[in-house]
Design a protein around this motif. Structure first.
Motif, short mmCIF file in Angstrom:
data_model
loop_
_atom_site.label_atom_id
_atom_site.label_comp_id
_atom_site.label_asym_id
_atom_site.label_seq_id
_atom_site.Cartn_x
_atom_site.Cartn_y
_atom_site.Cartn_z
N GLY A 201 61.75 -5.04 43.49
CA GLY A 201 61.59 -5.25 42.06
C GLY A 201 61.45 -3.96 41.27
N PHE A 202 61.14 -2.86 41.96
CA PHE A 202 60.98 -1.57 41.29
C PHE A 202 62.22 -1.20 40.49
N PHE A 203 63.39 -1.45 41.04
CA PHE A 203 64.63 -1.02 40.38
C PHE A 203 64.97 -1.89 39.18
N GLN A 204 64.24 -2.98 39.00
CA GLN A 204 64.40 -3.77 37.78
C GLN A 204 63.62 -3.15 36.62
N ARG A 205 62.77 -2.17 36.91
CA ARG A 205 61.88 -1.60 35.91
C ARG A 205 62.23 -0.17 35.53
N ILE A 206 63.32 0.33 36.10
CA ILE A 206 63.65 1.74 35.91
C ILE A 206 65.13 1.87 35.63
N VAL A 207 65.52 2.96 34.96
CA VAL A 207 66.94 3.23 34.76
C VAL A 207 67.47 3.87 36.04
N LEU A 208 68.31 3.18 36.76
CA LEU A 208 68.96 3.74 37.93
C LEU A 208 70.30 4.34 37.49
N TYR A 209 70.44 5.64 37.68
CA TYR A 209 71.64 6.32 37.21
C TYR A 209 72.30 7.07 38.37
N PRO A 210 73.18 6.39 39.11
CA PRO A 210 73.90 7.07 40.20
C PRO A 210 75.13 7.78 39.64
N ARG A 211 75.29 9.05 39.98
CA ARG A 211 76.40 9.82 39.40
C ARG A 211 77.07 10.67 40.46
N TYR A 212 78.36 10.47 40.63
CA TYR A 212 79.15 11.28 41.56
C TYR A 212 79.82 12.42 40.79
N ILE A 213 79.77 13.62 41.32
CA ILE A 213 80.36 14.79 40.69
C ILE A 213 81.60 15.20 41.48
N THR A 214 82.75 15.23 40.82
CA THR A 214 83.99 15.60 41.49
C THR A 214 84.05 17.11 41.72
N ILE A 215 84.98 17.53 42.57
CA ILE A 215 85.18 18.95 42.83
C ILE A 215 85.59 19.68 41.55
N ASP A 216 86.46 19.06 40.76
CA ASP A 216 86.88 19.68 39.50
C ASP A 216 85.69 19.87 38.55
N GLU A 217 84.79 18.89 38.51
CA GLU A 217 83.61 19.01 37.66
C GLU A 217 82.68 20.11 38.16
N ARG A 218 82.54 20.21 39.48
CA ARG A 218 81.71 21.28 40.05
C ARG A 218 82.30 22.65 39.67
N LYS A 219 83.62 22.80 39.79
CA LYS A 219 84.26 24.07 39.46
C LYS A 219 84.06 24.41 37.98
N MET A 220 84.19 23.41 37.11
CA MET A 220 83.98 23.65 35.68
C MET A 220 82.54 24.09 35.40
N ASN A 221 81.58 23.50 36.10
CA ASN A 221 80.18 23.91 35.94
C ASN A 221 79.99 25.36 36.37
N ASP A 222 80.66 25.75 37.45
CA ASP A 222 80.55 27.13 37.92
C ASP A 222 81.17 28.10 36.91
N PHE A 223 82.26 27.69 36.25
CA PHE A 223 82.86 28.53 35.22
C PHE A 223 81.87 28.70 34.05
N LEU A 224 81.22 27.62 33.66
CA LEU A 224 80.24 27.69 32.57
C LEU A 224 79.11 28.66 32.92
N ARG A 225 78.64 28.56 34.14
CA ARG A 225 77.56 29.45 34.57
C ARG A 225 78.05 30.90 34.62
N CYS A 226 79.28 31.11 35.09
CA CYS A 226 79.87 32.45 35.14
C CYS A 226 79.94 33.08 33.75
N ASN A 227 80.31 32.30 32.75
CA ASN A 227 80.45 32.81 31.38
C ASN A 227 79.12 33.27 30.80
#
Length: 335
Positions: A201-227
């Protein structure tokens, strides 16, 4: 202190992106966790029953994608807004609910020794926001994990309802607490999450937010950090301004009573229709399971709409609020 025309939700979400790249939805939800705490005594009625204004979050996201790096920022904003922010290091009964400590007292005249048992209450008793970075440990099928989930589940029951009371019986006394906290739980990807979701019942009381990050998204994040390599682009003053906006919203809504414009109801009903349209093509078993979650995401829609109204310092939930809240809740339900 400089102020801005932007409200707390807008300021916080923009700043969050500086700490956790490409995690806008996560940032928005963290803002609602903090808002829910300063508005936790706002009761949202449905006839004689009510829910409170709190929001808790369970984020499931791969390692190395910014799920933990934003916590110091969230914590700092909360602390500057006088919220009691804390971390759960070990989710034991003693750490969460409390324990008793044995103390030996010696009478200075008679030298007689007596033993006293002092209650030490756990983190659920006093915290406003509790952060736990090992959410995957809650999914393990063990008595320890079941106890912890049980405590969390009770803690998230409506404030002042009596159902959020936790009693721990010990050899010499008992500890009773009534938590009013919100939870911010993060976890790396979990393989056997589904069974726990369906049976807890715990998961009925909380926002469960499962999120998969693609390789392209990871690379874009690394570019942002590099900048941003070698550049300091965020100042302490910004954090203080954001916290000031949160305090401002809290003070302006200390006695807020939920009022809803008539134009809100047909829009809310349309979002409910959209929720059920999402699950209608599924097989019978999955559809029935997801239907049991639909009321929770409807509750989130109502809570988010109240938050939106309060940060704009208005006295009545209107069309703007329900559209913002409905869109956010629909996206979470879809995830």
């Amino acid at each position: 202190m400089a102020t801005t025309n932007k409200n707390f939700l807008e300021l916080f979400s923009t700043a969050f992106e500086m700490f956790s790249y490409n995690n806008g939805q996560y940032g928005k939800l963290c803002a609602h966790v903090l808002l829910g705490q300063v508005l936790k005594h706002v009761k949202i009625y449905f006839g004689p029953i009510y829910i409170d204004g709190r929001v808790s979050l369970f984020l499931v996201q791969p390692s190395g994608t910014g799920k933990s790096t934003a916590w110091p920022f969230v914590k700092k904003v909360g602390e500057l807004a006088q919220l009691r922010m804390d971390d759960i290091d070990v989710a034991t009964d003693a750490a969460l609910v409390g324990t008793d400590e044995t103390e030996e007292v010696v009478d200075p005249e008679t030298k007689v020794k007596t033993i006293t048992h002092n209650v030490v209450k756990g983190k659920l008793a006093n915290a406003d926001v509790l952060h736990y970075d090992e959410g995957q440990l809650l999914i393990h099928r063990s008595q320890h994990a079941e106890n912890t989930l049980g405590f969390f589940q009770k803690a998230l029951n409506p404030i002042d309802s009596g159902t959020n009371k936790i009693v721990k019986y010990m050899a010499h006394q008992e500890i009773t607490i009534e938590p009013t906290c919100s939870l911010l739980i993060t976890s790396h990807e979990i393989n056997d999450l589904l069974e726990t979701i369906l049976n807890t019942g715990f998961f009925q009381r909380i926002v469960l937010y499962p999120r998969y990050i693609t390789i392209d998204e990871r690379k874009m994040n690394d570019f942002l950090r590099c900048n941003r390599f070698g550049k300091r682009v965020f100042s302490e003053l910004d954090v203080e301004t954001i916290a000031f906006k949160l305090i401002e919203a809290a003070k302006a809504n200390e006695k807020f009573e939920v009022s809803v414009h008539e134009n809100v109801y047909p829009i809310a009903r349309q979002y409910i229709e959209d929720f059920y349209r999402l699950i209608s093509p599924l097989n019978d078993k999955v559809r029935d399971i997801m239907a049991s979650f639909a009321p929770r995401y409807e509750n989130l829609m109502y809570i988010f709409s109240v938050h939106s109204c309060c940060v704009d310092m208005r006295k009545q939930v209107d069309v703007k609020d329900i559209k913002y809240a409905g869109d956010l809740s629909y996206q979470l339900f879809k995830e």
